[in-house]
Design a protein around this motif. Structure first.
Motif, PDB file in Angstrom:
ATOM      1  N   GLU A  56       1.015  -1.324   0.031  1.00 56.24           N
ATOM      2  CA  GLU A  56      -0.111  -0.134  -0.042  1.00 56.24           C
ATOM      3  C   GLU A  56       1.025   1.273   0.058  1.00 56.24           C
ATOM      4  O   GLU A  56       1.972   1.188   0.693  1.00 56.24           O
ATOM      5  N   VAL A  57       0.310   2.243  -0.641  1.00 59.60           N
ATOM      6  CA  VAL A  57       1.350   3.448  -0.883  1.00 59.60           C
ATOM      7  C   VAL A  57       0.188   4.473  -0.446  1.00 59.60           C
ATOM      8  O   VAL A  57      -0.993   4.331  -0.495  1.00 59.60           O
ATOM      9  N   GLN A  58       0.754   5.820  -0.129  1.00 62.74           N
ATOM     10  CA  GLN A  58       0.068   6.922   0.365  1.00 62.74           C
ATOM     11  C   GLN A  58       0.704   8.252  -0.231  1.00 62.74           C
ATOM     12  O   GLN A  58       1.955   8.366  -0.338  1.00 62.74           O
ATOM     13  N   ASN A  59      -0.232   9.048  -0.955  1.00 60.72           N
ATOM     14  CA  ASN A  59       0.114  10.351  -1.527  1.00 60.72           C
ATOM     15  C   ASN A  59       0.040  11.348  -0.299  1.00 60.72           C
ATOM     16  O   ASN A  59      -0.848  11.750   0.226  1.00 60.72           O
ATOM     17  N   THR A  60       1.233  11.576  -0.039  1.00 59.13           N
ATOM     18  CA  THR A  60       1.445  12.514   1.350  1.00 59.13           C
ATOM     19  C   THR A  60       1.742  13.934   0.821  1.00 59.13           C
ATOM     20  O   THR A  60       2.071  14.781   1.843  1.00 59.13           O
ATOM     21  N   GLY A  61       1.728  14.185  -0.421  1.00 58.05           N
ATOM     22  CA  GLY A  61       2.009  15.638  -0.851  1.00 58.05           C
ATOM     23  C   GLY A  61       0.811  16.372  -0.924  1.00 58.05           C
ATOM     24  O   GLY A  61      -0.295  15.882  -0.680  1.00 58.05           O
ATOM     25  N   ALA A  62       0.947  17.510  -1.436  1.00 59.75           N
ATOM     26  CA  ALA A  62      -0.172  18.566  -1.595  1.00 59.75           C
ATOM     27  C   ALA A  62      -1.147  18.505  -2.919  1.00 59.75           C
ATOM     28  O   ALA A  62      -2.391  18.912  -2.985  1.00 59.75           O
ATOM     29  N   LEU A  70       5.468   1.758  -9.321  1.00 62.76           N
ATOM     30  CA  LEU A  70       6.245   1.060  -8.508  1.00 62.76           C
ATOM     31  C   LEU A  70       7.029   0.429  -9.071  1.00 62.76           C
ATOM     32  O   LEU A  70       6.826  -0.498 -10.065  1.00 62.76           O
ATOM     33  N   ILE A  71       8.431   0.445  -8.908  1.00 61.65           N
ATOM     34  CA  ILE A  71       9.581  -0.215  -9.642  1.00 61.65           C
ATOM     35  C   ILE A  71      10.382  -1.010  -8.848  1.00 61.65           C
ATOM     36  O   ILE A  71      10.981  -0.299  -7.689  1.00 61.65           O
ATOM     37  N   ALA A  72      10.244  -2.527  -8.960  1.00 63.93           N
ATOM     38  CA  ALA A  72      11.150  -3.179  -8.161  1.00 63.93           C
ATOM     39  C   ALA A  72      12.126  -3.745  -8.696  1.00 63.93           C
ATOM     40  O   ALA A  72      12.339  -3.855  -9.995  1.00 63.93           O
ATOM     41  N   THR A  73      13.375  -3.840  -8.036  1.00 56.20           N
ATOM     42  CA  THR A  73      14.630  -4.370  -8.517  1.00 56.20           C
ATOM     43  C   THR A  73      14.811  -5.656  -7.721  1.00 56.20           C
ATOM     44  O   THR A  73      14.913  -5.255  -6.286  1.00 56.20           O
ATOM     45  N   PHE A  88       1.532  -0.402 -11.568  1.00 55.59           N
ATOM     46  CA  PHE A  88       0.779   1.066 -11.077  1.00 55.59           C
ATOM     47  C   PHE A  88      -0.378   0.629  -9.829  1.00 55.59           C
ATOM     48  O   PHE A  88      -0.625  -0.544  -9.624  1.00 55.59           O
ATOM     49  N   THR A  89      -0.300   1.590  -9.174  1.00 51.61           N
ATOM     50  CA  THR A  89      -1.430   1.669  -8.263  1.00 51.61           C
ATOM     51  C   THR A  89      -2.811   1.144  -8.783  1.00 51.61           C
ATOM     52  O   THR A  89      -3.059   1.368  -9.830  1.00 51.61           O
ATOM     53  N   GLU A  90      -3.694   0.654  -7.633  1.00 56.52           N
ATOM     54  CA  GLU A  90      -5.040   0.120  -8.406  1.00 56.52           C
ATOM     55  C   GLU A  90      -5.685   1.698  -8.437  1.00 56.52           C
ATOM     56  O   GLU A  90      -6.580   1.719  -9.612  1.00 56.52           O
ATOM     57  N   LEU A  91      -5.634   2.696  -7.639  1.00 51.28           N
ATOM     58  CA  LEU A  91      -6.244   3.852  -7.885  1.00 51.28           C
ATOM     59  C   LEU A  91      -5.372   4.635  -9.150  1.00 51.28           C
ATOM     60  O   LEU A  91      -4.254   5.005  -9.004  1.00 51.28           O
ATOM     61  N   SER A  92      -6.272   4.947 -10.286  1.00 51.11           N
ATOM     62  CA  SER A  92      -5.086   5.766 -11.211  1.00 51.11           C
ATOM     63  C   SER A  92      -4.997   6.976 -10.786  1.00 51.11           C
ATOM     64  O   SER A  92      -3.822   7.752 -11.311  1.00 51.11           O
ATOM     65  N   THR A  93      -5.881   7.832 -10.081  1.00 48.64           N
ATOM     66  CA  THR A  93      -5.617   9.167  -9.561  1.00 48.64           C
ATOM     67  C   THR A  93      -5.637   9.138  -7.953  1.00 48.64           C
ATOM     68  O   THR A  93      -6.538   8.637  -7.378  1.00 48.64           O
ATOM     69  N   SER A 100      -3.494   3.770  -1.691  1.00 53.19           N
ATOM     70  CA  SER A 100      -3.839   2.679  -2.811  1.00 53.19           C
ATOM     71  C   SER A 100      -3.031   1.518  -2.528  1.00 53.19           C
ATOM     72  O   SER A 100      -1.926   1.592  -2.380  1.00 53.19           O
ATOM     73  N   PRO A 101      -3.714   0.321  -2.839  1.00 53.25           N
ATOM     74  CA  PRO A 101      -3.130  -0.726  -2.773  1.00 53.25           C
ATOM     75  C   PRO A 101      -2.445  -1.090  -4.165  1.00 53.25           C
ATOM     76  O   PRO A 101      -2.522  -0.315  -5.109  1.00 53.25           O
ATOM     77  N   PHE A 102      -1.482  -1.935  -4.220  1.00 53.76           N
ATOM     78  CA  PHE A 102      -0.679  -2.321  -5.670  1.00 53.76           C
ATOM     79  C   PHE A 102      -0.432  -3.855  -5.450  1.00 53.76           C
ATOM     80  O   PHE A 102      -0.163  -4.440  -4.427  1.00 53.76           O
TER      81      PHE A 102
END
Length: 158
Positions: A56-62, A70-73, A88-93, A100-102
């Protein structure tokens, strides 16, 4: 008289140029940098040998974001890079504060042993999208196998 008008026009042109230059510099300064925080990740290999990375990721910006990637190595136990993948995250925006989960499914050859991975993000800024859902109706039941079923209707009120 000609020289006085010429000097005056030159002074005005110089002032306009300086103000335009100051204005263009102010336009390129960011209001606030967008930020995506990776809140959680987990990984597993399924029965077919595919390697999954979920989280899961979060947009913490304004600013609102779109195309959050998300890029994995992937690395072996000795630190050798064995591959890369992205999703890409499940939410497009993602509006400011949104989570959003991924899920990334890496179909590396089964012989490749992944020991660990790193994740980085990439995204684009966009305009905020209205959000809102209203539950119109809902019901649930558990079937004879013990599986919970939730049935309902929602309305997009945004």
């Amino acid at each position: 008289m000609f020289f006085n008008n010429h000097k005056r026009l030159f002074a005005i042109a110089l002032c306009v140029f300086i103000l335009a230059l100051i204005g263009s510099v102010a336009l390129v300064l960011p209001v606030q940098a967008a930020t995506v925080n990776i809140l959680s990740t987990s990984d597993y290999r399924d029965s077919l040998g595919y390697y999954h990375v979920v989280g899961e990721v979060q947009n913490t910006g304004a600013q609102a974001l779109m195309y959050v990637k998300l890029i994995a190595t992937f690395y072996s136990s000795n630190g050798t890079m064995v591959g890369t993948d992205y999703t890409f995250t499940e939410l497009s925006t993602m509006n400011s504060g949104a989570k959003s989960p991924f899920e990334m499914i890496y179909s590396d050859p089964p012989r490749t042993q992944i020991d660990h991975y790193t994740l980085t993000t990439d995204y684009m800024s966009t305009t905020t999208k209205p959000t809102g859902l209203k539950i119109i109706s809902n019901s649930s039941y558990t079937d004879s196998y013990g599986t919970l079923h939730v049935i309902g209707q929602i309305q997009n009120i945004a």
